[in-house]
Design an enzyme around this catalytic site. Structure first.
Site, PDB file in Angstrom:
ATOM      1  N   GLY A  33       0.851  -1.188   0.090  1.00  0.00           N
ATOM      2  CA  GLY A  33      -0.150   0.017  -0.018  1.00  0.00           C
ATOM      3  C   GLY A  33       0.970   1.308  -0.017  1.00  0.00           C
ATOM      4  O   GLY A  33       1.908   1.130   0.096  1.00  0.00           O
ATOM      5  N   LYS A  98      -8.055  -4.294   6.284  1.00  0.00           N
ATOM      6  CA  LYS A  98      -7.001  -4.184   5.458  1.00  0.00           C
ATOM      7  C   LYS A  98      -7.391  -4.627   3.922  1.00  0.00           C
ATOM      8  O   LYS A  98      -8.514  -5.435   3.821  1.00  0.00           O
ATOM      9  CB  LYS A  98      -5.826  -5.064   5.837  1.00  0.00           C
ATOM     10  CG  LYS A  98      -5.161  -4.292   7.013  1.00  0.00           C
ATOM     11  CD  LYS A  98      -3.919  -4.908   7.719  1.00  0.00           C
ATOM     12  CE  LYS A  98      -2.984  -5.418   6.858  1.00  0.00           C
ATOM     13  NZ  LYS A  98      -2.422  -4.130   5.742  1.00  0.00           N
ATOM     14  N   GLY A  99      -6.753  -4.486   2.958  1.00  0.00           N
ATOM     15  CA  GLY A  99      -7.027  -5.068   1.728  1.00  0.00           C
ATOM     16  C   GLY A  99      -7.484  -4.108   0.549  1.00  0.00           C
ATOM     17  O   GLY A  99      -7.983  -4.586  -0.551  1.00  0.00           O
ATOM     18  N   GLY A 100      -7.343  -2.838   0.950  1.00  0.00           N
ATOM     19  CA  GLY A 100      -7.648  -1.789  -0.042  1.00  0.00           C
ATOM     20  C   GLY A 100      -6.836  -1.903  -1.423  1.00  0.00           C
ATOM     21  O   GLY A 100      -7.343  -1.488  -2.374  1.00  0.00           O
ATOM     22  N   GLY A 101      -5.597  -2.331  -0.989  1.00  0.00           N
ATOM     23  CA  GLY A 101      -4.764  -2.663  -2.217  1.00  0.00           C
ATOM     24  C   GLY A 101      -4.722  -3.952  -2.667  1.00  0.00           C
ATOM     25  O   GLY A 101      -3.890  -4.388  -3.543  1.00  0.00           O
ATOM     26  N   GLU A 107      -1.053 -10.656   3.102  1.00  0.00           N
ATOM     27  CA  GLU A 107      -0.775  -9.818   3.992  1.00  0.00           C
ATOM     28  C   GLU A 107      -1.113 -10.592   5.720  1.00  0.00           C
ATOM     29  O   GLU A 107      -0.323 -10.721   6.592  1.00  0.00           O
ATOM     30  CB  GLU A 107      -1.507  -8.707   4.130  1.00  0.00           C
ATOM     31  CG  GLU A 107      -1.064  -7.452   3.082  1.00  0.00           C
ATOM     32  CD  GLU A 107      -1.969  -6.508   3.027  1.00  0.00           C
ATOM     33  OE1 GLU A 107      -1.679  -5.291   2.361  1.00  0.00           O
ATOM     34  OE2 GLU A 107      -3.317  -6.484   3.507  1.00  0.00           O
ATOM     35  N   LYS A 125      -7.335   7.109  10.098  1.00  0.00           N
ATOM     36  CA  LYS A 125      -7.654   5.754   9.892  1.00  0.00           C
ATOM     37  C   LYS A 125      -8.308   5.067  11.268  1.00  0.00           C
ATOM     38  O   LYS A 125      -8.685   3.882  11.289  1.00  0.00           O
ATOM     39  CB  LYS A 125      -6.381   4.912   9.233  1.00  0.00           C
ATOM     40  CG  LYS A 125      -5.862   5.252   7.914  1.00  0.00           C
ATOM     41  CD  LYS A 125      -6.833   5.165   6.758  1.00  0.00           C
ATOM     42  CE  LYS A 125      -6.388   5.751   5.644  1.00  0.00           C
ATOM     43  NZ  LYS A 125      -5.087   5.110   5.232  1.00  0.00           N
TER      44      LYS A 125
END
Length: 223
Positions: A33, A98-101, A107, A125
């Site tokens: 990210g 998490k995981g927007g990318g 991860e 955040k």
């Protein structure tokens, strides 16, 4: 300060944290990210101290290699002291989305191996209740429609992330409309749906340390 300036500040703080606590020659896990990218640029200055790194995505591996930083396969690593990564949201209990990318599965695997998970992000955040950021769910392609129906039954509004295929060859459903008051419970419930690889809730293995960039400096929180 701009958001990029906050990210750069927390990346420097994370580099110093690693330099102070990771033994010379040890292995470092590195996330994916925009904030993680700033961190990679920073650890280039201490790369001679590292025994190597494990990357959570192909993009991270390429950026590390571009700095001349050794990248190892996780299967060749017996121990990892620290994993550093960003978050899309983090709550007071140090659970994260998490995981927007798109790298949530890798991860989560790397985080599971590390002794200490250091989350780095800016103050925007940190939230009281997660869910405003859509929850990513990685799915086997043939299960997409079925998983989406099951996520609707859980109260979410899943949307296929168009044009995205993960490093693992899978698809991502971004689940909108959730108010996540039991992150660990929801993480387990979604992972039980057949066809789900994993979801972006990092609650059962949350962050151990949060380095939070604010206009007044980087603050440190511990679980």
């Amino acid at each position: 300060m701009t958001q990029d300036e906050l990210k750069q500040a927390v990346a420097r703080a994370a580099r110093d944290y690693v330099a102070d606590r990771l033994p010379v020659g040890a292995i470092l896990g590195v996330g994916t990210g925009s904030t993680a990218n700033f961190f990679i640029d920073q650890i280039a200055t201490i790369k001679d101290r590292l025994g190597g790194t494990v990357a959570s995505s192909e993009a991270t591996a390429q950026r590390l290699a571009g700095h001349g930083i050794r990248v190892l396969d996780l299967n060749d690593v017996d121990a990892m002291g620290i994993y550093v990564d960003g978050a899309d949201e983090i709550d007071a209990g140090m659970a994260m989305i998490k995981g927007g990318g798109g790298a949530l599965t890798r991860e989560k695997i790397v985080a599971a191996v590390a002794d200490t998970f250091v989350c780095i992000c800016d103050a925007s955040k940190r939230v009281p209740v997660m869910g405003r950021f859509p929850l990513p769910v990685e799915v086997i392609p043939m299960s997409r429609a079925y998983v989406a129906r099951e996520l609707i039954r859980l109260g979410g509004k899943p949307v296929l992330r168009e044009g995205v295929v993960t490093d693992n060859g899978n698809l991502i459903l971004d689940v909108h409309g959730l108010s996540i008051t039991d992150p660990a419970g929801l993480e387990s419930r979604i992972n039980e749906i057949v066809g789900v690889v994993t979801n972006g809730l990092f609650a059962r293995r949350g962050a151990d340390v949060l380095l939070l960039a604010t206009p007044d400096g980087v603050q440190t929180f511990k679980r």
